[in-house]
Design a protein around this motif. Structure first.
Motif, PDB file in Angstrom:
ATOM      1  N   THR A   4       0.844  -1.224   0.046  1.00 13.04           N
ATOM      2  CA  THR A   4      -0.091  -0.076  -0.080  1.00 13.04           C
ATOM      3  C   THR A   4       0.957   1.140   0.206  1.00 13.04           C
ATOM      4  N   GLY A   5       1.312   1.601  -1.119  1.00 13.38           N
ATOM      5  CA  GLY A   5       2.219   2.686  -1.403  1.00 13.38           C
ATOM      6  C   GLY A   5       1.802   4.097  -0.788  1.00 13.38           C
ATOM      7  N   GLU A   6       0.499   4.440  -0.747  1.00 14.63           N
ATOM      8  CA  GLU A   6      -0.050   5.828  -0.313  1.00 14.63           C
ATOM      9  C   GLU A   6      -0.208   5.928   1.082  1.00 14.63           C
ATOM     10  N   PHE A   9       8.570   2.326   1.471  1.00 14.44           N
ATOM     11  CA  PHE A   9       9.794   3.231   1.366  1.00 14.44           C
ATOM     12  C   PHE A   9      10.909   2.687   0.968  1.00 14.44           C
ATOM     13  N   GLU A  10      11.100   1.392   0.984  1.00  7.53           N
ATOM     14  CA  GLU A  10      12.521   0.957   0.459  1.00  7.53           C
ATOM     15  C   GLU A  10      12.436   0.922  -0.758  1.00  7.53           C
ATOM     16  N   SER A  11      11.689   0.753  -1.851  1.00 10.26           N
ATOM     17  CA  SER A  11      11.541   0.743  -3.125  1.00 10.26           C
ATOM     18  C   SER A  11      10.180   0.324  -3.703  1.00 10.26           C
ATOM     19  N   LEU A  12       9.835   1.294  -4.735  1.00  8.93           N
ATOM     20  CA  LEU A  12       8.616   0.827  -5.495  1.00  8.93           C
ATOM     21  C   LEU A  12       8.997   0.386  -7.077  1.00  8.93           C
ATOM     22  N   ASP A  13      10.203   0.401  -7.143  1.00  9.33           N
ATOM     23  CA  ASP A  13      10.612  -0.059  -8.479  1.00  9.33           C
ATOM     24  C   ASP A  13       9.887  -1.245  -9.038  1.00  9.33           C
ATOM     25  N   VAL A  14       9.570  -1.521 -10.360  1.00  2.64           N
ATOM     26  CA  VAL A  14       8.740  -2.704 -10.750  1.00  2.64           C
ATOM     27  C   VAL A  14       9.606  -3.731 -10.553  1.00  2.64           C
ATOM     28  N   GLU A  15      10.929  -3.873 -10.805  1.00  2.00           N
ATOM     29  CA  GLU A  15      11.820  -5.041 -10.739  1.00  2.00           C
ATOM     30  C   GLU A  15      12.004  -5.436  -9.513  1.00  2.00           C
ATOM     31  N   ASP A  16      12.057  -4.732  -8.313  1.00  2.00           N
ATOM     32  CA  ASP A  16      12.153  -4.831  -6.813  1.00  2.00           C
ATOM     33  C   ASP A  16      10.748  -5.372  -6.552  1.00  2.00           C
ATOM     34  N   ILE A  17       9.676  -4.938  -6.854  1.00  2.00           N
ATOM     35  CA  ILE A  17       8.566  -5.517  -6.537  1.00  2.00           C
ATOM     36  C   ILE A  17       8.225  -7.059  -6.950  1.00  2.00           C
ATOM     37  N   LYS A  18       8.649  -7.144  -8.157  1.00  2.00           N
ATOM     38  CA  LYS A  18       8.556  -8.729  -8.749  1.00  2.00           C
ATOM     39  C   LYS A  18       9.595  -9.462  -7.939  1.00  2.00           C
ATOM     40  N   ILE A  67       1.234   4.361  -8.002  1.00  2.00           N
ATOM     41  CA  ILE A  67       2.245   4.527  -6.978  1.00  2.00           C
ATOM     42  C   ILE A  67       3.616   3.764  -7.284  1.00  2.00           C
ATOM     43  N   VAL A  68       3.409   2.742  -8.265  1.00  2.00           N
ATOM     44  CA  VAL A  68       4.822   2.051  -8.931  1.00  2.00           C
ATOM     45  C   VAL A  68       5.588   2.815  -9.589  1.00  2.00           C
TER      46      VAL A  68
END
Length: 571
Positions: free
Chosen positions: A347-349, A407-416, A438-439
């Motif tokens: 939940t990025g927001e 807060f660590e990362s919301l980059d696509v590759e990091d999420i995957k 938010i991604v």
């Protein structure tokens, strides 16, 4: 040689149509792939001059010369290589050359029928094209094989001049293999000049090769041979290639160990290459939706309409700001944990502490919360007491409810990467992305919607690969009417086409009550719209909800039971 516009289109431009002298491609290489049919086949490349233009005037409109197009793809023009005709003297084979070839299983008759010569005690293979000597290649006449060739020779197939293009042509990886096939009675055979890594012979022999309707590829049974076979098939076309398979390394070894009968057995069993990505109905695994593992919803009608949240599927949630979609999904997360489905909630927001605060209220329910006075707001609110709060946290931890640290990362590759790790290491099977906006796609505003669609596609692939369920929240654009519809989801229409379920949530207000069909209904506080349910073909179904403000719980209107108990109460 200079590449032609037609050759360029074949290699770089994907699907296209021919309209007169124009090559009309499905996608523009400058403004990118577009899923809307009205925006496809707008790029034109002149087959004679190479000039190009994209007719999406407002969005692209790019135009230029063939040189500029090649520069865009990093294609350099090159001159046709110049070859030197060999100027060497060879002689008819004799002595140790004949002796060695006989040891390999070849008769003198077979040797005489081929361009096999000798020089200084070595085997010399003479390559001809159109009657001219274009290459001489040498091999030692011993087990310690070593190959070399006259410099500057032209790479063509050995014995290319002798084939009958009206009959199947067998392509081998070496001259010895070609001789072996001839020894077994096969005459329409050629050999590649320089082993598995050099396929320049395809270009140099193309005028002959394009006349052939069928090839049989007999490559060596090793990794290099497999790679050569795959590349030849790509270049010559899978529709006219058959593959000869043997457990032995090459054709010469088959002749030596199994004789001519062994050669014929391999050729008779040569296999056509199946059309890629096609399967028979009988080979498809059985599917019974009632047996698919699914996360049970807290709302009975969702289970009835969708069969719960099935593994291997993706659900898109949408709704206007303040509609309650995040709150509803959080309650569904608790339900998943209750039924043994570990969950990752992204939940990025919201900060992590606020996510926990709301989840604990929902988990506690009306029975386990207590009032407290908010002096600043001058009104009563509710909180979870210390003892049940500790039990809730232990229960969530023991049942693998994990909060993704946005807060660590919301980059696509990091999420995957995190999602994959959660499946593989923790066995988690339920995932929430709240929300698409938010991604971090590392893309310009212009590319954003394409990247969002790609992310949803990646989530669908992830769900299928690991047999999990993924919930994705997608904000709507400003709706055309009083309520949100499926078409109002921001971004490409492709997003809703990709997923299995699409659900909208509405907070009922005086403004939208009539549009929701609730003119005289003042007890329904929220509405769920099932826009799409792929498995059971459900769509355009509405579920009425009640809402308990104190503990932030939803319940189906005709049930209105907010007293649901979770497993933490047993701790």
């Amino acid at each position: 040689m200079d590449i032609t516009p037609q050759e360029f289109a074949n290699q770089y431009l994907g699907n296209y149509k021919i309209k007169g002298s124009e090559i009309n491609t499905k996608h523009c290489p400058f403004c990118g792939p577009n899923t809307k049919r009205d925006n496809q086949y707008k790029f034109f490349l002149n087959a004679d001059e190479g000039t190009y233009k994209c007719h999406r005037e407002k969005h692209c409109g790019v135009s230029g010369s063939f040189t500029e197009l090649k520069e865009h793809f990093g294609v350099d023009d090159y001159e046709k290589p110049k070859f030197e005709k060999p100027k060497v003297k060879t002689e008819n084979p004799g002595g140790k050359v004949i002796e060695y070839l006989k040891l390999r299983g070849f008769s003198e008759e077979t040797i005489k029928k081929h361009a096999v010569k000798a020089q200084n005690g070595n085997i010399a293979f003479e390559y001809y094209q159109n009657g001219e000597l274009v290459l001489v290649k040498y091999r030692t006449a011993s087990k310690n094989k070593k190959y070399w060739q006259e410099g500057g020779g032209k790479p063509v197939l050995w014995e290319i001049d002798k084939i009958d293009t009206d009959k199947p042509v067998i392509i081998t990886e070496g001259e010895m293999d070609k001789l072996a096939l001839h020894e077994a009675g096969e005459e329409n055979v050629v050999s590649v000049p320089f082993g598995s890594n050099n396929l320049k012979w395809i270009d140099e022999c193309w005028e002959t090769l394009e006349k052939v309707d069928q090839f049989i590829i007999w490559a060596d049974n090793d990794e290099a041979g497999k790679k050569m076979k795959n590349e030849i098939v790509k270049r010559l076309g899978r529709h006219r290639c058959f593959i000869a398979n043997s457990e032995l390394k090459d054709a010469n070894l088959v002749l030596f160990k199994k004789g001519a009968e062994g050669i014929q057995e391999v050729l008779n069993n040569a296999e056509a290459i199946p059309v890629a990505r096609l399967v028979d109905l009988k080979d498809i695994e059985e599917f019974d939706p009632t047996q698919i593992e699914a996360v049970k919803s807290n709302i009975p009608l969702i289970n009835k309409y969708l069969g719960g949240y099935m593994m291997g599927a993706v659900t898109i949630w949408t709704g206007s700001n303040g509609s309650g979609k995040s709150t509803f999904i959080n309650q569904e997360v608790l339900n998943a944990v209750e039924y043994g489905f570990g969950t990752v909630l992204l939940t990025g927001e919201l900060p992590n502490w606020l996510i926990r605060y709301w989840l604990e209220l929902q988990a506690a329910g009306p029975k386990h919360i207590e009032p407290q006075y908010d002096r600043l707001r001058d009104e009563q609110t509710y909180r979870v007491p210390k003892k049940p709060k500790a039990k809730i946290r232990e229960w969530c931890s023991n049942n693998n409810l994990k909060i993704y640290d946005s807060f660590e990362s919301l980059d696509v590759e990091d999420i995957k990467e995190t999602f994959t790790g959660a499946v593989q290491q923790l066995g988690i099977k339920n995932f929430v992305v709240d929300n698409l906006m938010i991604v971090n796609y590392n893309a310009s505003q212009r590319e954003k919607y394409n990247k969002q669609a790609q992310f949803v596609a990646a989530m669908k692939e992830f769900a299928k690969k690991y047999d999990v369920h993924v919930h994705v929240v997608a904000h709507p654009r400003k709706p055309k009417g009083a309520v949100i519809t499926k078409e109002d989801i921001a971004g490409l229409y492709e997003i809703t086409n990709l997923v299995d379920n699409v659900i909208g949530i509405h907070r009922v207000t005086d403004r939208n009550r009539d549009a929701l069909g609730l003119k005289n209904d003042y007890e329904t506080e929220n509405v769920l719209d099932i826009f799409k349910g792929r498995i059971y073909g459900m769509q355009d179904l509405r579920i009425k909800l009640g809402f308990n403000e104190d503990c932030k719980r939803f319940a189906q209107r005709d049930v209105n039971d907010f007293r649901r108990q979770y497993g933490w109460e047993e701790y």
